[in-house]
Design a protein around this motif. Sequence first.
Motif, mmCIF file in Angstrom:
data_model
loop_
_atom_site.group_PDB
_atom_site.id
_atom_site.type_symbol
_atom_site.label_atom_id
_atom_site.label_comp_id
_atom_site.label_asym_id
_atom_site.label_seq_id
_atom_site.Cartn_x
_atom_site.Cartn_y
_atom_site.Cartn_z
ATOM 1 N N ASP A 1 33.922 55.717 -117.990
ATOM 2 C CA ASP A 1 32.637 55.013 -117.969
ATOM 3 C C ASP A 1 32.207 54.645 -116.547
ATOM 4 N N ALA A 2 33.181 54.554 -115.637
ATOM 5 C CA ALA A 2 32.863 54.252 -114.241
ATOM 6 C C ALA A 2 32.520 55.505 -113.447
ATOM 7 N N GLY A 3 32.516 56.669 -114.112
ATOM 8 C CA GLY A 3 32.156 57.915 -113.455
ATOM 9 C C GLY A 3 33.320 58.647 -112.824
ATOM 10 N N ILE A 4 34.558 58.233 -113.131
ATOM 11 C CA ILE A 4 35.745 58.899 -112.603
ATOM 12 C C ILE A 4 36.090 60.072 -113.517
ATOM 13 N N GLU A 5 36.118 61.277 -112.978
ATOM 14 C CA GLU A 5 36.325 62.465 -113.802
ATOM 15 C C GLU A 5 37.718 63.064 -113.683
ATOM 16 N N ASP A 6 38.415 62.821 -112.581
ATOM 17 C CA ASP A 6 39.768 63.339 -112.382
ATOM 18 C C ASP A 6 40.746 62.183 -112.396
ATOM 19 N N ILE A 7 41.657 62.190 -113.370
ATOM 20 C CA ILE A 7 42.554 61.062 -113.587
ATOM 21 C C ILE A 7 43.988 61.557 -113.659
ATOM 22 N N LEU A 8 44.863 60.900 -112.910
ATOM 23 C CA LEU A 8 46.298 61.144 -112.985
ATOM 24 C C LEU A 8 46.928 60.064 -113.852
ATOM 25 N N LEU A 9 47.702 60.468 -114.831
ATOM 26 C CA LEU A 9 48.428 59.537 -115.685
ATOM 27 C C LEU A 9 49.914 59.628 -115.350
ATOM 28 N N VAL A 10 50.458 58.544 -114.812
ATOM 29 C CA VAL A 10 51.880 58.480 -114.466
ATOM 30 C C VAL A 10 52.602 57.811 -115.627
ATOM 31 N N ILE A 11 53.531 58.541 -116.249
ATOM 32 C CA ILE A 11 54.220 58.066 -117.441
ATOM 33 C C ILE A 11 55.729 58.194 -117.264
ATOM 34 N N GLY A 12 56.471 57.483 -118.090
ATOM 35 C CA GLY A 12 57.915 57.657 -118.128
ATOM 36 C C GLY A 12 58.281 58.806 -119.055
ATOM 37 N N LYS A 13 59.561 59.093 -119.108
ATOM 38 C CA LYS A 13 60.009 60.188 -119.977
ATOM 39 C C LYS A 13 59.855 59.831 -121.449
ATOM 40 N N GLN A 14 60.006 58.536 -121.771
ATOM 41 C CA GLN A 14 59.880 58.114 -123.161
ATOM 42 C C GLN A 14 58.459 58.378 -123.663
ATOM 43 N N SER A 15 58.336 59.040 -124.780
ATOM 44 C CA SER A 15 57.057 59.267 -125.472
ATOM 45 C C SER A 15 56.106 60.177 -124.704
ATOM 46 N N ALA A 16 56.610 60.948 -123.731
ATOM 47 C CA ALA A 16 55.720 61.806 -122.943
ATOM 48 C C ALA A 16 54.922 62.744 -123.840
ATOM 49 N N GLY A 17 55.576 63.302 -124.844
ATOM 50 C CA GLY A 17 54.878 64.208 -125.752
ATOM 51 C C GLY A 17 53.792 63.515 -126.551
ATOM 52 N N LEU A 18 54.012 62.238 -126.898
ATOM 53 C CA LEU A 18 53.003 61.495 -127.659
ATOM 54 C C LEU A 18 51.758 61.221 -126.824
ATOM 55 N N PHE A 19 51.953 60.941 -125.532
ATOM 56 C CA PHE A 19 50.792 60.778 -124.653
ATOM 57 C C PHE A 19 49.945 62.043 -124.667
ATOM 58 N N ILE A 20 50.591 63.190 -124.531
ATOM 59 C CA ILE A 20 49.861 64.457 -124.484
ATOM 60 C C ILE A 20 49.217 64.754 -125.832
ATOM 61 N N ASP A 21 49.931 64.449 -126.923
ATOM 62 C CA ASP A 21 49.355 64.663 -128.250
ATOM 63 C C ASP A 21 48.068 63.866 -128.431
ATOM 64 N N TYR A 22 48.057 62.632 -127.949
ATOM 65 C CA TYR A 22 46.884 61.778 -128.166
ATOM 66 C C TYR A 22 45.757 62.058 -127.166
ATOM 67 N N LEU A 23 46.103 62.182 -125.891
ATOM 68 C CA LEU A 23 45.077 62.280 -124.852
ATOM 69 C C LEU A 23 44.695 63.715 -124.518
ATOM 70 N N GLY A 24 45.637 64.646 -124.707
ATOM 71 C CA GLY A 24 45.371 66.034 -124.351
ATOM 72 C C GLY A 24 44.995 66.159 -122.890
ATOM 73 N N GLY A 25 44.006 66.979 -122.615
ATOM 74 C CA GLY A 25 43.525 67.168 -121.251
ATOM 75 C C GLY A 25 42.396 66.243 -120.876
ATOM 76 N N GLY A 26 42.019 65.326 -121.794
ATOM 77 C CA GLY A 26 40.976 64.351 -121.498
ATOM 78 C C GLY A 26 39.589 64.717 -121.975
ATOM 79 N N LYS A 27 39.462 65.832 -122.677
ATOM 80 C CA LYS A 27 38.126 66.320 -123.072
ATOM 81 C C LYS A 27 37.313 65.310 -123.868
ATOM 82 N N PRO A 28 37.896 64.570 -124.825
ATOM 83 C CA PRO A 28 37.063 63.612 -125.588
ATOM 84 C C PRO A 28 36.369 62.568 -124.715
ATOM 85 N N TRP A 29 36.918 62.299 -123.528
ATOM 86 C CA TRP A 29 36.321 61.317 -122.620
ATOM 87 C C TRP A 29 35.500 61.977 -121.517
#
Length: 242
Positions: free
Chosen positions: A43-71
Amino acid sequence: MKGVILAGGTGTRLAPLTKLVNKHLLPAGKYPMIHYAVAKLADAGIEDILLVIGKQSAGLFIDYLGGGKPWGVRLTYRIQEEAGGIAQGLALAEGFVAPGEKMVVLLGDNLFEDDLKPLVEKFGAQEQGAMVVLKEVDDLNRYGVPVFLRDSIIFIEEKPSTPKSGYCVTGIYMYDSGVFDTIRKIRPSPRGEMEITDVNNVYAMEGRLRYGVLNGWWTDAGTFDSLREAGEKLSAGKGGER
């Protein structure tokens, strides 16, 4: 301007839930906590975002957020191998944020009402340096508290017993690309972590730290009480969904 969301950490205050799933994937209102950080940057106009995550639940982050297309954003992921502090996690953004670029950094458990766009535009007009975002709170001994000289921050005192102002530093930061050199200058704190307050104090001592202030509600949703409170506000539509 690039966006960086720091969503590693162990979330010990939200145990035993965090033994099963990373805390940033716990529900806050209708969505996982991480949903709102991505939405606020988008919403602030930022289009390129880095998500720094731990090893725990890494696959779940990707399952939910994907490549960011919905946003309408492009998401990149990097793994923080150990819980070594906020500054250590931010250091992983080097290369993603190119020399000369600026960045907006959010801690993934910070939930808040305000639109970030005015603050992002303010920092965009700032020639160099850093910006911290402040909020007036009552329980100041839980946070970093800025010390002012006239209208400038000269130091940030961590968890003071006698606070010197009525504001805390939230988990919303903005930096120029020189922050990576600054991180290399600091040393781990007594608890063995690279502290973001130490980074911010380098900018403060150099006279290059500015600040903005949140007007709406804000919380770091790292406890059951704060997570419940944030969920109630978000369910009432006070915070944005996108």
